[in-house]
Design a protein around this motif. Structure first.
Motif, mmCIF file in Angstrom:
data_model
loop_
_atom_site.group_PDB
_atom_site.id
_atom_site.type_symbol
_atom_site.label_atom_id
_atom_site.label_comp_id
_atom_site.label_asym_id
_atom_site.label_seq_id
_atom_site.Cartn_x
_atom_site.Cartn_y
_atom_site.Cartn_z
ATOM 1 N N THR A 1 -1.059 6.918 -6.405
ATOM 2 C CA THR A 1 -1.421 5.881 -5.453
ATOM 3 C C THR A 1 -1.557 4.523 -6.128
ATOM 4 O OG1 THR A 1 -3.069 5.238 -3.787
ATOM 5 C CG2 THR A 1 -3.896 6.408 -5.704
ATOM 6 N N ASP A 2 -1.402 3.478 -5.339
ATOM 7 C CA ASP A 2 -1.714 2.151 -5.858
ATOM 8 C C ASP A 2 -3.179 1.853 -5.497
ATOM 9 O OD1 ASP A 2 -1.732 1.259 -3.152
ATOM 10 O OD2 ASP A 2 0.323 0.527 -3.297
ATOM 11 N N GLU A 3 -3.725 0.804 -6.085
ATOM 12 C CA GLU A 3 -5.146 0.487 -5.877
ATOM 13 C C GLU A 3 -5.457 0.167 -4.421
ATOM 14 O OE1 GLU A 3 -7.478 -1.705 -8.882
ATOM 15 O OE2 GLU A 3 -5.550 -1.945 -9.915
ATOM 16 N N GLU A 4 -4.555 -0.539 -3.754
ATOM 17 C CA GLU A 4 -4.794 -0.919 -2.364
ATOM 18 C C GLU A 4 -4.931 0.321 -1.479
ATOM 19 O OE1 GLU A 4 -2.773 -3.621 1.200
ATOM 20 O OE2 GLU A 4 -1.640 -3.251 -0.644
ATOM 21 N N SER B 1 -9.033 16.505 -10.231
ATOM 22 C CA SER B 1 -8.956 15.359 -11.160
ATOM 23 C C SER B 1 -7.541 14.807 -11.236
ATOM 24 C CB SER B 1 -9.437 15.781 -12.541
ATOM 25 O OG SER B 1 -8.595 16.812 -13.039
ATOM 26 N N SER B 2 -6.742 15.054 -10.215
ATOM 27 C CA SER B 2 -5.317 14.738 -10.292
ATOM 28 C C SER B 2 -4.931 13.416 -9.627
ATOM 29 C CB SER B 2 -4.509 15.868 -9.675
ATOM 30 O OG SER B 2 -4.854 15.990 -8.312
ATOM 31 N N VAL B 3 -5.876 12.514 -9.412
ATOM 32 C CA VAL B 3 -5.552 11.216 -8.812
ATOM 33 C C VAL B 3 -5.066 10.274 -9.914
ATOM 34 C CG1 VAL B 3 -6.449 9.239 -7.545
ATOM 35 C CG2 VAL B 3 -7.276 11.544 -7.002
ATOM 36 N N GLU B 4 -3.886 9.715 -9.698
ATOM 37 C CA GLU B 4 -3.296 8.773 -10.639
ATOM 38 C C GLU B 4 -3.135 7.431 -9.941
ATOM 39 O OE1 GLU B 4 0.335 10.504 -12.071
ATOM 40 O OE2 GLU B 4 -0.683 12.334 -12.722
ATOM 41 N N VAL B 5 -3.944 6.446 -10.352
ATOM 42 C CA VAL B 5 -3.928 5.127 -9.726
ATOM 43 C C VAL B 5 -3.114 4.182 -10.594
ATOM 44 C CG1 VAL B 5 -5.327 3.209 -8.874
ATOM 45 C CG2 VAL B 5 -6.207 5.559 -8.734
ATOM 46 N N GLU B 6 -2.079 3.610 -9.977
ATOM 47 C CA GLU B 6 -1.248 2.624 -10.689
ATOM 48 C C GLU B 6 -1.963 1.281 -10.627
ATOM 49 O OE1 GLU B 6 2.582 2.544 -8.883
ATOM 50 O OE2 GLU B 6 2.836 4.702 -9.081
ATOM 51 N N ARG B 7 -2.073 0.636 -11.745
ATOM 52 C CA ARG B 7 -2.756 -0.664 -11.787
ATOM 53 C C ARG B 7 -1.761 -1.758 -12.052
ATOM 54 N NH1 ARG B 7 -7.835 0.970 -11.327
ATOM 55 N NH2 ARG B 7 -8.456 2.860 -12.354
ATOM 56 N N MET C 1 0.862 -1.165 0.000
ATOM 57 C CA MET C 1 0.000 0.000 0.000
ATOM 58 C C MET C 1 0.910 1.229 0.000
ATOM 59 S SD MET C 1 -3.341 0.691 2.336
ATOM 60 C CE MET C 1 -2.621 1.176 3.872
ATOM 61 N N ASP C 2 0.752 2.066 -1.048
ATOM 62 C CA ASP C 2 1.663 3.185 -1.203
ATOM 63 C C ASP C 2 0.958 4.337 -1.924
ATOM 64 O OD1 ASP C 2 4.198 4.441 -1.001
ATOM 65 O OD2 ASP C 2 4.635 3.898 -3.069
ATOM 66 N N ALA C 3 1.229 5.566 -1.472
ATOM 67 C CA ALA C 3 0.698 6.755 -2.142
ATOM 68 C C ALA C 3 1.580 7.943 -1.794
ATOM 69 C CB ALA C 3 -0.739 7.024 -1.716
ATOM 70 N N ARG C 4 1.569 8.937 -2.686
ATOM 71 C CA ARG C 4 2.341 10.149 -2.431
ATOM 72 C C ARG C 4 1.715 11.331 -3.154
ATOM 73 N NH1 ARG C 4 7.906 9.341 -5.934
ATOM 74 N NH2 ARG C 4 6.937 9.361 -7.989
ATOM 75 N N TYR C 5 1.962 12.502 -2.574
ATOM 76 C CA TYR C 5 1.559 13.764 -3.174
ATOM 77 C C TYR C 5 2.740 14.279 -3.983
ATOM 78 C CZ TYR C 5 -2.039 13.545 0.402
ATOM 79 O OH TYR C 5 -3.076 13.139 1.197
ATOM 80 N N VAL C 6 2.447 14.878 -5.124
ATOM 81 C CA VAL C 6 3.495 15.417 -5.992
ATOM 82 C C VAL C 6 3.258 16.925 -6.141
ATOM 83 C CG1 VAL C 6 4.609 15.294 -8.243
ATOM 84 C CG2 VAL C 6 3.550 13.227 -7.256
ATOM 85 N N PHE C 7 4.316 17.689 -5.931
ATOM 86 C CA PHE C 7 4.252 19.144 -6.052
ATOM 87 C C PHE C 7 5.365 19.636 -6.962
ATOM 88 C CE2 PHE C 7 2.518 18.050 -1.932
ATOM 89 C CZ PHE C 7 1.373 18.815 -1.855
ATOM 90 N N ALA C 8 5.095 20.679 -7.722
ATOM 91 C CA ALA C 8 6.144 21.389 -8.452
ATOM 92 C C ALA C 8 6.595 22.515 -7.526
ATOM 93 C CB ALA C 8 5.616 21.958 -9.760
ATOM 94 N N VAL C 9 7.892 22.593 -7.296
ATOM 95 C CA VAL C 9 8.443 23.591 -6.364
ATOM 96 C C VAL C 9 9.459 24.448 -7.106
ATOM 97 C CG1 VAL C 9 9.772 23.933 -4.248
ATOM 98 C CG2 VAL C 9 8.138 22.045 -4.399
ATOM 99 N N ARG C 10 9.285 25.732 -6.994
ATOM 100 C CA ARG C 10 10.240 26.686 -7.563
ATOM 101 C C ARG C 10 10.951 27.347 -6.387
ATOM 102 N NH1 ARG C 10 11.411 27.844 -12.214
ATOM 103 N NH2 ARG C 10 12.189 29.795 -13.001
ATOM 104 N N PHE C 11 12.284 27.315 -6.412
ATOM 105 C CA PHE C 11 13.056 27.869 -5.310
ATOM 106 C C PHE C 11 14.217 28.693 -5.835
ATOM 107 C CE2 PHE C 11 14.947 23.832 -6.349
ATOM 108 C CZ PHE C 11 16.314 24.046 -6.253
#
Length: 123
Positions: A83-86, A117-123, A1-11
């Protein structure tokens, strides 16, 4: 079970030594934040920080990101929830058990309200 948030960061990098300069001074990269398991402390990160697929309080989130990276952050944009499906199934179950907290009538409404609409589920 794995998931993460992705951000574009300008520094920005600002040399501390006189006579040293950079070209460019600003850079953009991707920042990944692990999503806490549904039901555990921190699992509502999306509710507390995102709205319709955008960072809710940009100034506050820039400050947090700057503190985490140790550099001045000029911009942070939410890009995706990977995220993965689990994990996704567990997240939806946890949301369903707590719909009143989200002030919503359905799980899909909650997901749309906070993640857009930004959820990406890996199958």
């Amino acid at each position: 079970m794995d998931a993460r948030y992705v951000f574009a960061v300008r520094f920005r990098l600002e040399p501390d030594v006189s006579g040293v300069s950079l070209e460019p001074q600003e850079f953009e990269t991707r920042l990944f934040r692990r999503a806490d398991p549904p039901g555990e402390d921190g699992w509502r990160f999306f509710r507390d920080n995102l709205w319709r697929g955008d960072v809710g309080d940009e100034r506050y989130f820039r400050k947090l990101t700057s503190e985490a990276l140790g550099v001045p952050v000029t911009n942070v944009e939410y890009r995706a929830f990977e995220t993965d499906e689990e994990y996704y199934d567990a997240l939806k179950a946890e949301i369903a058990a707590d719909l009143a907290t989200f002030k919503a009538d359905s799980v899909s409404e909650v997901i749309s309200k906070y993640l857009g609409s930004s959820v990406e589920v890996e199958r």
